[in-house]
Design a protein around this motif. Structure first.
Motif, PDB file in Angstrom:
ATOM      1  N   LYS A 147       1.075  -1.308   0.137  1.00 52.67           N
ATOM      2  CA  LYS A 147      -0.164  -0.317   0.110  1.00 52.67           C
ATOM      3  C   LYS A 147       1.152   1.381   0.050  1.00 52.67           C
ATOM      4  O   LYS A 147       0.417   2.417  -0.268  1.00 52.67           O
ATOM      5  N   ALA A 148       2.112   1.174   0.832  1.00 53.83           N
ATOM      6  CA  ALA A 148       3.051   2.192   0.905  1.00 53.83           C
ATOM      7  C   ALA A 148       3.228   2.398  -0.434  1.00 53.83           C
ATOM      8  O   ALA A 148       4.027   3.504  -0.655  1.00 53.83           O
ATOM      9  N   LEU A 149       4.294   1.365  -1.022  1.00 51.85           N
ATOM     10  CA  LEU A 149       4.800   1.148  -2.262  1.00 51.85           C
ATOM     11  C   LEU A 149       4.627   1.690  -4.200  1.00 51.85           C
ATOM     12  O   LEU A 149       4.148   3.170  -4.207  1.00 51.85           O
ATOM     13  N   ASP A 153      10.101  -4.215  -7.210  1.00 48.54           N
ATOM     14  CA  ASP A 153      11.027  -3.806  -8.624  1.00 48.54           C
ATOM     15  C   ASP A 153       9.758  -2.558  -9.031  1.00 48.54           C
ATOM     16  O   ASP A 153       8.643  -2.597  -8.373  1.00 48.54           O
ATOM     17  N   TYR A 154      10.303  -1.427  -8.808  1.00 44.64           N
ATOM     18  CA  TYR A 154       9.811  -0.248  -8.918  1.00 44.64           C
ATOM     19  C   TYR A 154      10.098   0.559 -10.009  1.00 44.64           C
ATOM     20  O   TYR A 154      11.081   0.517 -10.290  1.00 44.64           O
ATOM     21  N   PRO A 155       8.664   1.547 -10.396  1.00 40.72           N
ATOM     22  CA  PRO A 155       9.267   1.518 -11.447  1.00 40.72           C
ATOM     23  C   PRO A 155       9.922   2.857 -11.609  1.00 40.72           C
ATOM     24  O   PRO A 155       9.736   3.927 -13.105  1.00 40.72           O
ATOM     25  N   ALA A 156      10.461   3.168 -10.958  1.00 44.35           N
ATOM     26  CA  ALA A 156      11.600   4.094 -10.656  1.00 44.35           C
ATOM     27  C   ALA A 156      12.908   4.437 -10.548  1.00 44.35           C
ATOM     28  O   ALA A 156      12.468   3.515  -9.285  1.00 44.35           O
ATOM     29  N   SER A 213      15.838   8.140   0.000  1.00 45.38           N
ATOM     30  CA  SER A 213      15.203   8.565  -0.775  1.00 45.38           C
ATOM     31  C   SER A 213      13.636   7.516  -0.360  1.00 45.38           C
ATOM     32  O   SER A 213      12.739   7.572   0.471  1.00 45.38           O
ATOM     33  N   MET A 214      13.804   6.241  -1.040  1.00 46.73           N
ATOM     34  CA  MET A 214      12.745   5.673  -0.901  1.00 46.73           C
ATOM     35  C   MET A 214      12.415   5.087   0.660  1.00 46.73           C
ATOM     36  O   MET A 214      11.281   4.561   1.270  1.00 46.73           O
ATOM     37  N   LEU A 215      13.577   5.215   1.377  1.00 42.96           N
ATOM     38  CA  LEU A 215      13.558   4.517   2.809  1.00 42.96           C
ATOM     39  C   LEU A 215      12.845   5.702   3.851  1.00 42.96           C
ATOM     40  O   LEU A 215      11.633   5.226   4.621  1.00 42.96           O
ATOM     41  N   ARG A 216      12.833   6.482   3.357  1.00 42.33           N
ATOM     42  CA  ARG A 216      12.703   8.328   3.898  1.00 42.33           C
ATOM     43  C   ARG A 216      11.292   8.246   3.935  1.00 42.33           C
ATOM     44  O   ARG A 216       9.843   7.905   4.331  1.00 42.33           O
ATOM     45  N   ALA A 217      10.611   7.577   2.337  1.00 42.18           N
ATOM     46  CA  ALA A 217       9.084   7.659   1.672  1.00 42.18           C
ATOM     47  C   ALA A 217       8.897   6.755   2.915  1.00 42.18           C
ATOM     48  O   ALA A 217       7.217   7.026   3.056  1.00 42.18           O
ATOM     49  N   GLN A 224      16.643  -0.394   6.445  1.00 41.41           N
ATOM     50  CA  GLN A 224      17.702  -1.018   5.204  1.00 41.41           C
ATOM     51  C   GLN A 224      17.387  -0.955   3.944  1.00 41.41           C
ATOM     52  O   GLN A 224      16.227  -2.035   4.056  1.00 41.41           O
ATOM     53  N   VAL A 225      17.463  -0.179   2.337  1.00 41.04           N
ATOM     54  CA  VAL A 225      17.204  -0.175   1.790  1.00 41.04           C
ATOM     55  C   VAL A 225      18.276   0.061   0.430  1.00 41.04           C
ATOM     56  O   VAL A 225      19.209   0.698   1.081  1.00 41.04           O
ATOM     57  N   ALA A 226      18.249  -1.150  -0.348  1.00 46.86           N
ATOM     58  CA  ALA A 226      19.639  -0.870  -1.459  1.00 46.86           C
ATOM     59  C   ALA A 226      19.252  -1.248  -2.902  1.00 46.86           C
ATOM     60  O   ALA A 226      18.044  -1.948  -2.930  1.00 46.86           O
ATOM     61  N   GLN A 227      19.581  -0.784  -3.805  1.00 52.97           N
ATOM     62  CA  GLN A 227      19.444  -1.149  -5.028  1.00 52.97           C
ATOM     63  C   GLN A 227      20.025  -2.888  -4.841  1.00 52.97           C
ATOM     64  O   GLN A 227      21.092  -2.319  -5.226  1.00 52.97           O
ATOM     65  N   VAL A 228      19.434  -3.357  -5.994  1.00 51.24           N
ATOM     66  CA  VAL A 228      20.397  -4.971  -5.526  1.00 51.24           C
ATOM     67  C   VAL A 228      19.599  -5.523  -7.665  1.00 51.24           C
ATOM     68  O   VAL A 228      19.387  -4.414  -8.368  1.00 51.24           O
ATOM     69  N   ALA A 229      20.998  -5.902  -8.098  1.00 44.25           N
ATOM     70  CA  ALA A 229      20.547  -7.150  -8.870  1.00 44.25           C
ATOM     71  C   ALA A 229      19.198  -7.202  -9.017  1.00 44.25           C
ATOM     72  O   ALA A 229      19.150  -7.610  -8.697  1.00 44.25           O
TER      73      ALA A 229
END
Lengths: 256, 256
Positions: B33-35, B69-72, B78-82, B95-100
């Motif tokens: 829902k948050a995403l 998978d996020y559309p942007a 920023s993702m973590l804070r949002a 924690q949030v990280a962009q991954v393979a």
């Protein structure tokens, strides 16, 4: 009827406060319901209890003290076991003692200790959200430590009392007041030990001290407010869930 | 679409578990829902998430890992804070990280750590009732410590798996299993580190170990149960609230 004192702990999250209120469940109502069940009282009768002082909705206790007269002489440990077996696990009786017939949990109290916990993590800890207030901003601990000393001693605390009070005399004596950062928990701990406290006094003091820590108010703000004697000039009332009544003191420990 | 991994903590008390269920709020539904809100998706669209494994109703987490998978392309911080600004305070992204693009929180996990907390106070601590199981009986710690060693290694854990599972293969590898008494908290801490766990496995192990500690079962009971491969012969499933998923391990830390 023999008089009993009981020391209790409670998670105040889901209660309207210690005292019976028309708008929701209270600690007092839960305890009186348990006593009534224990004593097998007929409908319409009940065992009234008195506490050392009310706590607000959402405020917790680790050492609240109450007293009541019970229609039979029961071993204190049996009373403790019976009450705990009836009460919800959000309330726990930790000590029971038979006391003198004139013992009064409020009138005989000579001191109280409160702890206010502030979670300084960047994002609120999910396991502490019910027991701390979240305040993730930069703060100056030294300024709060210097400021808090102003309230030690006997002062008129009118600036730090909810307008909803029914107390005329706003003079109270504070024995000790400290604020420290606890590394292990990432918490600020505000600790207050005094002869007595006014309605919302600890929470307004913490709300104002956080403003001082944040640099929104000068270090001597508490001195100014003690003189101003005006609730409207003090900081906001800090949220209830950070507050815990830790201990009530008596000239002689009723549980010894 | 870029893939993200997130590490999260949650107080599972008021959720039906991690996974979306028809009968109540789930952690997964809250996050999706948050995403959706963040991504401003139109009605009917949503961002599916996968986790390292479900947790049951009432079970907590300090280190659950999910991916989506996020559309942007967004900065992880920023993702973590949002996300944290939208989510209820019972859930916190740490924690949030962009991954393979092929990173998978479940299939790539090589190990998990669980902690099960037991409150041994005579009466349950009101502040821990949501995070521990109350067990005030006399127990033999040495017997539990001796018994728990039997599960270390690779075994068929059929006796310790809920019949509700859909897994055929009940063989799992446990790297480490300990039980200790923590003086400060008056708690028993059961700690499990393994390559993987079956449905309710930790809770059935704890339920059986407590029986051994209480003297209801012999010290070699776990060995017998590993051979018996029969859920009905093991002890009860310990209540959910004592359990916490502590950590998920990957060959390479996705958050480094």
């Amino acid at each position: 009827m023999p008089r009993y004192a009981a020391k209790l702990q409670y998670d105040g999250t889901h209660y309207v406060g210690y005292q019976v209120q028309p708008n929701g469940p209270s600690i007092q109502a839960e305890i009186e319901k348990a006593l009534k069940l224990m004593a097998k009282l007929p409908k319409g009768q009940h065992i009234p209890t008195s506490s050392s002082g009310r706590t607000d909705s959402g405020v917790h206790a680790l050492g609240q003290v109450i007293h009541f007269d019970y229609p039979a002489a029961i071993q204190p440990d049996s009373m403790l076991r019976a009450l705990n077996s009836i009460l919800d696990s959000s309330i726990r009786i930790i000590q029971v003692a038979q006391v003198a017939d004139d013992f009064h949990s409020r009138y005989h109290a000579t001191g109280k200790k409160y702890l206010y916990r502030v979670d300084t993590n960047r994002f609120p800890d999910p396991f502490k959200r019910l027991y701390t207030t979240h305040h993730p901003y930069r703060y100056n601990l030294q300024n709060m430590q210097a400021a808090i000393q102003a309230i030690v001693g006997t002062h008129d605390f009118s600036s730090f009392c909810s307008s909803k009070t029914d107390k005329e005399n706003k003079v109270r004596t504070i024995y000790e007041a400290t604020v420290n950062y606890d590394e292990a928990s990432h918490e600020l701990h505000f600790y207050f030990h005094g002869a007595g406290f006014l309605y919302n006094m600890v929470r307004i003091l913490v709300g104002t001290l956080l403003q001082i820590g944040d640099g929104l108010k000068p270090v001597n703000e508490l001195e100014r407010l003690l003189e101003a004697q005006n609730r409207n000039e003090a900081g906001p009332t800090a949220p209830p869930q950070g507050l815990c009544m830790m201990e009530v003191e008596y000239p002689e420990d009723p549980f010894k």
